[in-house]
Structure formats: structure tokens, C-alpha cells
Design an enzyme around this catalytic site. Structure first.
Site, mmCIF file in Angstrom:
data_model
loop_
_atom_site.group_PDB
_atom_site.id
_atom_site.type_symbol
_atom_site.label_atom_id
_atom_site.label_comp_id
_atom_site.label_asym_id
_atom_site.label_seq_id
_atom_site.Cartn_x
_atom_site.Cartn_y
_atom_site.Cartn_z
ATOM 1 N N SER A 86 -12.061 20.598 38.745
ATOM 2 C CA SER A 86 -13.427 20.609 39.743
ATOM 3 C C SER A 86 -14.047 20.884 38.696
ATOM 4 O O SER A 86 -14.587 20.167 37.763
ATOM 5 C CB SER A 86 -13.500 21.428 41.098
ATOM 6 O OG SER A 86 -14.376 21.402 41.709
ATOM 7 N N HIS A 195 -14.093 18.793 48.047
ATOM 8 C CA HIS A 195 -13.167 17.829 47.819
ATOM 9 C C HIS A 195 -12.580 17.590 48.863
ATOM 10 O O HIS A 195 -11.593 17.521 48.825
ATOM 11 C CB HIS A 195 -12.172 18.274 46.848
ATOM 12 C CG HIS A 195 -12.826 18.492 45.533
ATOM 13 N ND1 HIS A 195 -12.868 18.372 44.407
ATOM 14 C CD2 HIS A 195 -12.522 20.189 44.901
ATOM 15 C CE1 HIS A 195 -13.271 19.238 43.397
ATOM 16 N NE2 HIS A 195 -13.225 20.115 43.906
#
EC number: 2.3.1.39
Length: 308
Positions: A86, A195
Site C-alpha cells: 500500500s 483498496h
């Protein structure tokens, strides 16, 4: 290729993390540079109160990762391959020389602002351990609604999967997962629904900003978040950085690609150790170690051994 540098994502942060790195390894120029770019003292951002802000969390994690990389480079050591979970992917992009520190830092700030403004409250992430992806997908499909959506997000390992969406829906999924035999479930210290499709608007806005940055093709192989593949062009890496905010991170596949490339030593950049634990469990024939919990002398000895 034997040594991989891993860059942790949200959840690894803790109060005082930037101060700990500075005290352990020095690296004052990194923090001074960051403060100059942001026009504020970055050492003021890692308090418990300031880390309630998602933007500050992302900035601190990014700076911590880059500072750790620079501590290795100051000793003449570099990784053979990099990947970041991430927000950690931005640190990996700096380590592979795709983005400069300044370019990446400004993008991280923008990313944090966009995410925070899109979902200021009522959203977050959770994690389920002990169930497989198809089992969690079944629960999510049953419980997600238009009013309270929830999605399968990051695939950290075959049996450690995060979910993202409204807090109300996440709590329901975690409760049902426990009843279905999950080994452990918990809410994560993340205040936005990363996400998942809820972040498509953020991804689109971030893409507009990141395309303005030229970037360079990587000097070190970079494994992307979205498809867990080696990316050799700056344009592809920039697209991965922009798209990833709205797509699952295929982290297990990322580290598996590294293993197939010959990685036998995974070093997680400060301040994390979650990625260390995941790698150790998935690849018992390799070595995984957290830089934050080790001495530089130990880390350099291990790197020397792998490169022999």
C-alpha cells in the site's frame, strides 16, 4: 537476486516512530529534507494525537521507510528487489529510484489528503485470519449492502485477508467470520476504506497528479501491488501507485514473486514487522527480519552472507 527490501503499510505506525528512527540511526538530513519539502517539522507528526490523521500516518510511514533505506545506502548496501504494501509502495519507488524523495513525499501527502477528504469518518478496515479468500468472499457477498458496503481488500497471505468498507458492515463480517472458524479477527488502525471500489475517485485524482511526475525507469526491480508482477517502466509503476488505492494489494503473490526470483533474505523497513512475520511463515527456507527490531551490524552481516 537474494535480498528484498519490504516497505510496510498502514497499521505499522506507532507514536514516536520517527523519533525512534532518528535516535537509532541518526539520518538528520532525511528529516530536515522532509520538513523543508512539507514546510513543517516532521518530528511533530508522530505523536498519538497527530497519528489520528490518516495523512500524517502515511507521511510518517513513507519517511520512515526511506530513512531506513538511506541508512543502508550510507553503508554501501542496496537491495536486489523492492516492494511495498500500500503506502509502502512509494518508499519502494524511491528505493528503486523511480521517484525522487521530494516527488514521492508530495504524492504521499496528496494521497493522504484525498483519502481523508473522501471518507472523513465511519469507514475503515478489518482483518480476518484463518479463513480462505473464497470463504470471506461468501460472507462479504451476504452482508454487504448499498447502504453499508464492505469488500475483500488485501490478500496478505492465503489465510490473512483484510476487508474494507463501512465500520458497521466490517463489524458484521468479522463477527460472522469468527463464527465460521476464523482464528482471529480485528479492526485495523486505518480510518479510511483503502483498496476497494470506494476509493475509485481518489485513484482517479491521484492519477492526474502522478502523471505530471516524469519519473525514471527502476534501477532495482520493483514488484507492483495490483498484479504482483515485476514492473520495468516508470509509467507502469506510476500507474500501479495510482490504481492500487482502489484495488486489492496482492501481497502474498508479491513476496512469492520475489522468492521465485531468488530472494532468500527479506528485510522489512522501519517501523514494521507484520511483513516480516508474513514472509517468515510463507517462506520458511528464507530469512525474514525487521530492521526496526535489529541492529545495523546484524542486518549488514546477513546481507553480506546472502551476497556471497
Amino acid at each position: 537476486m537474494s535480498v528484498a527490501f519490504l516497505f510496510p503499510g498502514q497499521g505499522a505506525q506507532y507514536a514516536g516512530m520517527i523519533h525512534d528512527i532518528k535516535n537509532k540511526w541518526g539520518l538528520s538530513p532525511t528529516f530536515e529534507e522532509a520538513s523543508e519539502v512539507l514546510n513543517q517539522d516532521v518530528l511533530s507528526l508522530d505523536s498519538s494525537e497527530k497519528l489520528k490523521c490518516n495523512k500524517n500516518v502515511q507521511i510518517c510511514l513513507f519517511i520512515a521507510g526511506v530513512a531506513t533505506v538511506r541508512s543502508f545506502k550510507n553503508k554501501g548496501y542496496s537491495p536486489d528487489v523492492v516492494g511495498g504494501h500500500s503506502i509502502g509502495a512509494f518508499g519502494a519507488a524511491v528505493a528503486s529510484e523511480v521517484l525522487s524523495f521530494k516527488e514521492a513525499l508530495l504524492l504521499v501527502k496528496k494521497r493522504g489528503e484525498l483519502m481523508e477528504n473522501a471518507y472523513p469518518d465511519g469507514y475503515g478496515m478489518g482483518v480476518v485470519m484463518g479463513l480462505r479468500e473464497h470463504q470471506i468472499l461468501s460472507i462479504v457477498h451476504e452482508l454487504s449492502t448499498d447502504a453499508a458496503p464492505v469488500y475483500v481488500a488485501n490478500l496478505n497471505s492465503p489465510d490473512q485477508i483484510t476487508i474494507s468498507g463501512t465500520l458497521k458492515a466490517i463489524e458484521k463480517v468479522l463477527e460472522k467470520a469468527s463464527k465460521k472458524g476464523a482464528r482471529k479477527t480485528k479492526m485495523l488502525h486505518v480510518t479510511v476504506p483503502s483498496h476497494c471500489p470506494l476509493m475509485e475517485g481518489v485513484s482517479s485524482e491521484l492519477r492526474k497528479t502522478i502523471t505530471e511526475v516524469k519519473g525514471k525507469d527502476p534501477a532495482v526491480p520493483f514488484i507492483g501491488n495490483c498484479k504482483a508482477r515485476k514492473l520495468w517502466k516508470a509509467a507502469d509503476i506510476k500507474e500501479d501507485l495510482a490504481a492500487s488505492v482502489a484495488l486489492p494489494v496482492r501481497w502474498h503473490d508479491t513476496t512469492e514473486v520475489m522468492y521465485e526470483m531468488g530472494t532468500r533474505l527479506y528485510i522489512e523497513m522501519a517501523p514494521g514487522r507484520v511483513l516480516t512475520d508474513l514472509a517468515a511463515k510463507s517462506f520458511p527456507e528464507a530469512r525474514a527480519i525487521s530492521a526496526a527490531e535489529s541492529t545495523m551490524k546484524t542486518l549488514l552481516i546477513l546481507m553480506e552472507k546472502e551476497k556471497m
